[in-house]
Design an enzyme around this catalytic site. Structure first.
Site, PDB file in Angstrom:
ATOM      1  N   GLY A 216     -28.353  12.773  78.127  1.00  0.00           N
ATOM      2  CA  GLY A 216     -27.983  14.165  77.814  1.00  0.00           C
ATOM      3  C   GLY A 216     -26.470  14.308  77.774  1.00  0.00           C
ATOM      4  O   GLY A 216     -25.894  14.811  76.793  1.00  0.00           O
ATOM      5  N   HIS A 217     -25.798  13.853  78.840  1.00  0.00           N
ATOM      6  CA  HIS A 217     -24.318  13.931  78.874  1.00  0.00           C
ATOM      7  C   HIS A 217     -23.715  13.103  77.741  1.00  0.00           C
ATOM      8  O   HIS A 217     -22.762  13.516  77.090  1.00  0.00           O
ATOM      9  CB  HIS A 217     -23.764  13.338  80.179  1.00  0.00           C
TER      10      HIS A 217
END
Ligand code: PAF
Length: 283
Positions: free
Chosen positions: A33-34
């Site tokens: 996600g990051h």
């Protein structure tokens, strides 16, 4: 890739960066996600800055600050691979020096959903993000849709306080079985990890019902509630069907809604959300 800790070091390194500068604020223990945010910033900006700071002021005393997972070496390796230019890793003393007493508060949007059970959480988030923006002075900042309320709150803060930054909200990144990526997923044992798929499964069922013509807010909430209630290891904290910008709970027929939920699986609190929209509807 450069790494800085203090504000003067950051300012000196930032001054050398070609613009536009894209910024990804994180609390570390990076997952896909990051990394998807950092990659998007890499595609769209001349320079990319990532901050890694486990922000104590957004954790309540009962929450998992000390246990929050950390692995700076691995994080730095992953960011280097993406071609990030600068990583800012301030310490709590840098962010909150002795005598610190100034807070940024977004009023109404933070009272509901996550804010209802975590009353000091968003004050910590907006204060640290304001400080991070002041330090990095990015032209664009990237946030994940996974923390849907956080994104709405930050957008409000940026508008209300005239921060010269564009907020870009990026799609949720999911595991192959639909579980939204989160640093907290590492707390789950194998049975809990299996049970945790109920967030995605129940939101999918509600979104499918919406696509098939179900428009009643209560019935959409009930679809999710019934599925979570049927999962013995999961405990529903809330299911909301709210206006995507005001976050106010909706009643009756809905054309556009943020379906969001918080569930405890064992000791781990997980959140997820879907945006549903009637494509024939124009607001
Ligand atoms: O989303 C997060 O990881 C945090 O809330 C943030 C935006 C980095 C602020 O500490």
């Amino acid at each position: 890739m450069n790494q800085t800790t203090t504000f003067p070091e950051l300012r000196a390194a930032r001054a050398q960066l070609p613009e536009p500068v894209g910024f990804v604020p994180t609390m570390g223990y990076l997952h896909e996600g990051h990394l998807s945010l950092a990659r998007r910033a890499r595609e769209e900006c001349a320079s990319v800055v990532v901050s890694i700071f486990v922000n104590p002021t957004q954790f309540a005393p009962t929450e998992d600050l000390d246990a929050y997972p950390r692995d700076l070496e691995r994080d730095l390796r992953l960011l280097e691979e993406i071609g990030v230019d600068l990583v800012w890793t301030p310490t709590p003393e840098v962010m909150y020096p002795e005598g610190f007493q100034t807070w940024v508060t977004v009023e109404e949007l933070t009272q509901v959903l996550e804010g209802a059970s975590r009353p000091t959480h968003f004050r910590g988030v907006t204060t640290v993000v304001a400080k991070l923006f002041n330090g990095v002075q990015p032209q664009k900042a990237y946030f994940g849709q996974k923390d849907a309320q956080q994104a709405v709150v930050i957008q409000r803060m940026v508008k209300d306080l005239n921060f010269p930054v564009e907020i870009i909200v990026c799609p949720i990144v999911r595991e192959p079985d639909g579980l939204a990526m989160s640093s907290r997923n590492t707390y789950l044992n194998p049975d809990e990890r299996q049970a945790a798929t109920v967030l995605y499964r129940s939101l999918t069922a509600a979104a499918e019902a919406f696509a098939a013509g179900e428009r009643d807010a209560d019935r959409l909430r009930a679809i999710v509630r019934d599925m979570v209630d049927a999962e013995p290891l999961a405990d529903l904290e809330y299911i909301s069907c709210a206006h995507p910008e005001t976050l106010q709970e909706l009643d009756g027929e809905v054309e556009r809604a943020l379906l969001s939920m918080a569930v405890r699986v064992g000791k781990t609190r997980l959140i997820d959300n879907f945006l549903v929209m009637n494509h024939a509807f124009s607001p």
